[in-house]
Write a protein that holds these residues in place. Structure first.
Motif, PDB file in Angstrom:
ATOM      1  N   PRO A   8       0.297  -1.218  -0.123  1.00  0.00           N
ATOM      2  CA  PRO A   8      -0.167   0.213   0.359  1.00  0.00           C
ATOM      3  C   PRO A   8       0.638   1.310  -0.134  1.00  0.00           C
ATOM      4  CG  PRO A   8      -1.128  -2.218   1.344  1.00  0.00           C
ATOM      5  CD  PRO A   8       0.448  -2.265   0.441  1.00  0.00           C
ATOM      6  N   SER A   9       0.168   2.381  -0.760  1.00  0.00           N
ATOM      7  CA  SER A   9       1.371   3.732  -1.064  1.00  0.00           C
ATOM      8  C   SER A   9       0.064   4.897  -0.976  1.00  0.00           C
ATOM      9  CB  SER A   9       2.181   2.972  -2.384  1.00  0.00           C
ATOM     10  OG  SER A   9       0.766   3.514  -3.164  1.00  0.00           O
ATOM     11  N   ASP A  10       1.027   5.125  -0.547  1.00  0.00           N
ATOM     12  CA  ASP A  10       0.499   6.348  -1.275  1.00  0.00           C
ATOM     13  C   ASP A  10      -1.354   6.923  -2.411  1.00  0.00           C
ATOM     14  OD1 ASP A  10       1.577   7.942   1.129  1.00  0.00           O
ATOM     15  OD2 ASP A  10       2.465   8.895   0.319  1.00  0.00           O
ATOM     16  N   LEU A  11      -1.219   6.186  -3.181  1.00  0.00           N
ATOM     17  CA  LEU A  11      -1.222   6.118  -4.486  1.00  0.00           C
ATOM     18  C   LEU A  11      -2.682   5.614  -3.949  1.00  0.00           C
ATOM     19  CD1 LEU A  11       1.172   4.589  -7.387  1.00  0.00           C
ATOM     20  CD2 LEU A  11       0.464   7.019  -6.962  1.00  0.00           C
ATOM     21  N   PRO A  12      -3.934   6.376  -4.474  1.00  0.00           N
ATOM     22  CA  PRO A  12      -5.796   5.556  -4.402  1.00  0.00           C
ATOM     23  C   PRO A  12      -5.086   4.880  -5.035  1.00  0.00           C
ATOM     24  CG  PRO A  12      -4.853   8.079  -6.264  1.00  0.00           C
ATOM     25  CD  PRO A  12      -3.118   7.640  -5.502  1.00  0.00           C
ATOM     26  N   ALA A  13      -6.988   3.933  -4.787  1.00  0.00           N
ATOM     27  CA  ALA A  13      -7.472   2.995  -5.698  1.00  0.00           C
ATOM     28  C   ALA A  13      -8.740   3.676  -5.934  1.00  0.00           C
ATOM     29  CB  ALA A  13      -7.582   1.688  -4.778  1.00  0.00           C
ATOM     30  N   VAL A  14      -8.975   2.912  -7.098  1.00  0.00           N
ATOM     31  CA  VAL A  14      -9.985   3.461  -7.658  1.00  0.00           C
ATOM     32  C   VAL A  14     -11.071   1.928  -7.603  1.00  0.00           C
ATOM     33  CG1 VAL A  14      -9.939   4.617  -9.046  1.00  0.00           C
ATOM     34  CG2 VAL A  14      -9.863   2.472  -9.917  1.00  0.00           C
ATOM     35  N   SER A  15     -12.118   1.908  -7.821  1.00  0.00           N
ATOM     36  CA  SER A  15     -13.650   0.596  -7.700  1.00  0.00           C
ATOM     37  C   SER A  15     -13.468   0.718  -9.209  1.00  0.00           C
ATOM     38  CB  SER A  15     -14.300   0.267  -6.090  1.00  0.00           C
ATOM     39  OG  SER A  15     -15.475   1.286  -7.082  1.00  0.00           O
ATOM     40  N   TYR A  16     -14.716  -0.774  -9.313  1.00  0.00           N
ATOM     41  CA  TYR A  16     -15.591  -1.138 -10.715  1.00  0.00           C
ATOM     42  C   TYR A  16     -16.485  -1.896  -9.907  1.00  0.00           C
ATOM     43  CZ  TYR A  16     -17.657  -1.380 -14.893  1.00  0.00           C
ATOM     44  OH  TYR A  16     -18.174  -1.720 -16.533  1.00  0.00           O
ATOM     45  N   GLY A  81      -2.924   3.642  -8.271  1.00  0.00           N
ATOM     46  CA  GLY A  81      -2.242   2.193  -7.901  1.00  0.00           C
ATOM     47  C   GLY A  81      -2.735   0.878  -8.219  1.00  0.00           C
ATOM     48  N   PHE A  82      -4.272   1.139  -7.421  1.00  0.00           N
ATOM     49  CA  PHE A  82      -4.741  -0.458  -7.386  1.00  0.00           C
ATOM     50  C   PHE A  82      -6.477   0.096  -8.418  1.00  0.00           C
ATOM     51  CE2 PHE A  82      -2.323  -0.212  -4.191  1.00  0.00           C
ATOM     52  CZ  PHE A  82      -0.998  -0.960  -3.864  1.00  0.00           C
ATOM     53  N   CYS A  83      -6.863  -1.528  -9.350  1.00  0.00           N
ATOM     54  CA  CYS A  83      -8.514  -0.879  -9.284  1.00  0.00           C
ATOM     55  C   CYS A  83      -8.977  -2.293  -8.767  1.00  0.00           C
ATOM     56  CB  CYS A  83      -8.363  -0.954 -11.032  1.00  0.00           C
ATOM     57  SG  CYS A  83     -10.591  -0.808 -11.359  1.00  0.00           S
ATOM     58  N   VAL A  84      -9.852  -1.865  -7.341  1.00  0.00           N
ATOM     59  CA  VAL A  84     -10.451  -2.787  -6.657  1.00  0.00           C
ATOM     60  C   VAL A  84     -11.260  -3.332  -7.747  1.00  0.00           C
ATOM     61  CG1 VAL A  84     -10.995  -3.633  -4.232  1.00  0.00           C
ATOM     62  CG2 VAL A  84      -9.538  -2.266  -4.816  1.00  0.00           C
ATOM     63  N   ALA A 104      -4.550  -2.788 -20.439  1.00  0.00           N
ATOM     64  CA  ALA A 104      -4.812  -0.834 -20.071  1.00  0.00           C
ATOM     65  C   ALA A 104      -4.434  -1.196 -18.797  1.00  0.00           C
ATOM     66  CB  ALA A 104      -6.394  -0.863 -20.952  1.00  0.00           C
ATOM     67  N   VAL A 105      -4.401  -1.324 -18.050  1.00  0.00           N
ATOM     68  CA  VAL A 105      -4.649  -1.131 -17.161  1.00  0.00           C
ATOM     69  C   VAL A 105      -2.435  -1.316 -16.352  1.00  0.00           C
ATOM     70  CG1 VAL A 105      -6.715  -1.735 -15.571  1.00  0.00           C
ATOM     71  CG2 VAL A 105      -5.172  -3.504 -15.190  1.00  0.00           C
ATOM     72  N   ASP A 106      -2.575  -2.312 -16.921  1.00  0.00           N
ATOM     73  CA  ASP A 106      -0.893  -3.041 -16.818  1.00  0.00           C
ATOM     74  C   ASP A 106      -0.334  -1.808 -17.188  1.00  0.00           C
ATOM     75  OD1 ASP A 106       0.927  -5.215 -15.760  1.00  0.00           O
ATOM     76  OD2 ASP A 106       1.376  -5.082 -17.721  1.00  0.00           O
ATOM     77  N   ALA A 111      -2.734  -2.237 -10.271  1.00  0.00           N
ATOM     78  CA  ALA A 111      -2.717  -3.804 -10.138  1.00  0.00           C
ATOM     79  C   ALA A 111      -4.143  -3.764 -10.069  1.00  0.00           C
ATOM     80  CB  ALA A 111      -2.319  -3.929  -8.988  1.00  0.00           C
ATOM     81  N   ILE A 112      -4.746  -4.894 -10.721  1.00  0.00           N
ATOM     82  CA  ILE A 112      -6.351  -5.244 -10.191  1.00  0.00           C
ATOM     83  C   ILE A 112      -6.779  -5.687  -9.177  1.00  0.00           C
ATOM     84  CG2 ILE A 112      -7.941  -6.564 -10.966  1.00  0.00           C
ATOM     85  CD1 ILE A 112      -7.008  -5.829 -14.275  1.00  0.00           C
ATOM     86  N   VAL A 113      -7.044  -5.598  -8.066  1.00  0.00           N
ATOM     87  CA  VAL A 113      -7.511  -6.290  -6.945  1.00  0.00           C
ATOM     88  C   VAL A 113      -8.457  -6.787  -6.833  1.00  0.00           C
ATOM     89  CG1 VAL A 113      -7.623  -6.344  -4.692  1.00  0.00           C
ATOM     90  CG2 VAL A 113      -5.803  -4.976  -5.688  1.00  0.00           C
ATOM     91  N   VAL A 114      -8.457  -8.495  -6.622  1.00  0.00           N
ATOM     92  CA  VAL A 114      -9.652  -8.704  -6.472  1.00  0.00           C
ATOM     93  C   VAL A 114     -10.263  -9.020  -5.186  1.00  0.00           C
ATOM     94  CG1 VAL A 114     -11.211 -10.894  -7.110  1.00  0.00           C
ATOM     95  CG2 VAL A 114      -9.663 -10.278  -8.595  1.00  0.00           C
ATOM     96  N   ALA A 115     -11.282  -8.670  -4.927  1.00  0.00           N
ATOM     97  CA  ALA A 115     -12.057  -8.648  -3.419  1.00  0.00           C
ATOM     98  C   ALA A 115     -12.160 -10.034  -2.733  1.00  0.00           C
ATOM     99  CB  ALA A 115     -12.830  -7.204  -3.549  1.00  0.00           C
ATOM    100  N   ALA A 116     -12.738 -10.615  -3.420  1.00  0.00           N
ATOM    101  CA  ALA A 116     -13.237 -11.500  -2.919  1.00  0.00           C
ATOM    102  C   ALA A 116     -11.628 -13.293  -2.800  1.00  0.00           C
ATOM    103  CB  ALA A 116     -13.658 -12.838  -4.403  1.00  0.00           C
ATOM    104  N   ASP A 117     -10.795 -12.658  -3.457  1.00  0.00           N
ATOM    105  CA  ASP A 117      -9.789 -13.190  -3.069  1.00  0.00           C
ATOM    106  C   ASP A 117      -8.994 -12.723  -1.304  1.00  0.00           C
ATOM    107  OD1 ASP A 117      -9.587 -14.205  -5.706  1.00  0.00           O
ATOM    108  OD2 ASP A 117      -8.016 -12.931  -6.285  1.00  0.00           O
TER     109      ASP A 117
END
Length: 126
Positions: A8-16, A81-84, A104-106, A111-117
């Motif tokens: 985790p860093s200062d880079l924000p995450a977004v969700s879809y 940083g992340f797409c959750v 595209a995200v790479d 990084a794509i984060v899969v919440a279920a994981d």
């Protein structure tokens, strides 16, 4: 690249969030279920959520979704940083389209984060 390769860093995450065509009440409940999974995973990983993109009433077999397009533009135009997502199939149910999204995200170093994981299996009643 997986979320485990990043810290985790200062880079924000977004969700879809994507909900397939259904009734209005079912769609609202499903949006909240996905939002809760994403929030729990983000908390466990220490991610700072900045933006949310939601497509309601769209099939995962089509890339013609307004907030998916906005998401892909956003990650290339802003430092993210992340797409959750709750589950990977929320991004796409088509393997070729999923490969395009992954690329595209790479390319945007997201990084794509899969919440279920990260939150374990669902349990009945809670």
């Amino acid at each position: 690249m997986s979320a485990e390769d990043w810290s985790p860093s200062d880079l924000p995450a977004v969700s879809y969030i994507r909900v397939a065509p259904t009734t209005t009440d079912e769609a609202a409940r499903e949006v909240e279920r996905q939002r809760a999974k994403i929030g729990l995973a983000a908390d466990r990983l220490g991610l700072r959520m900045a933006d949310e993109f939601v497509d309601v009433g769209y099939s995962g077999l089509s890339m013609d979704r307004p907030d998916l397009r906005r998401l892909l533009h956003h990650v290339t135009a802003h430092r993210v940083g992340f797409c959750v997502v709750a589950t990977r199939d929320r991004l796409s149910e088509d393997p070729e389209d999923m490969a395009d999204i992954d690329q595209a995200v790479d390319d945007a170093l997201v990084a794509i984060v899969v919440a279920a994981d990260h939150i374990g299996p669902e349990r009945d009643g809670g």
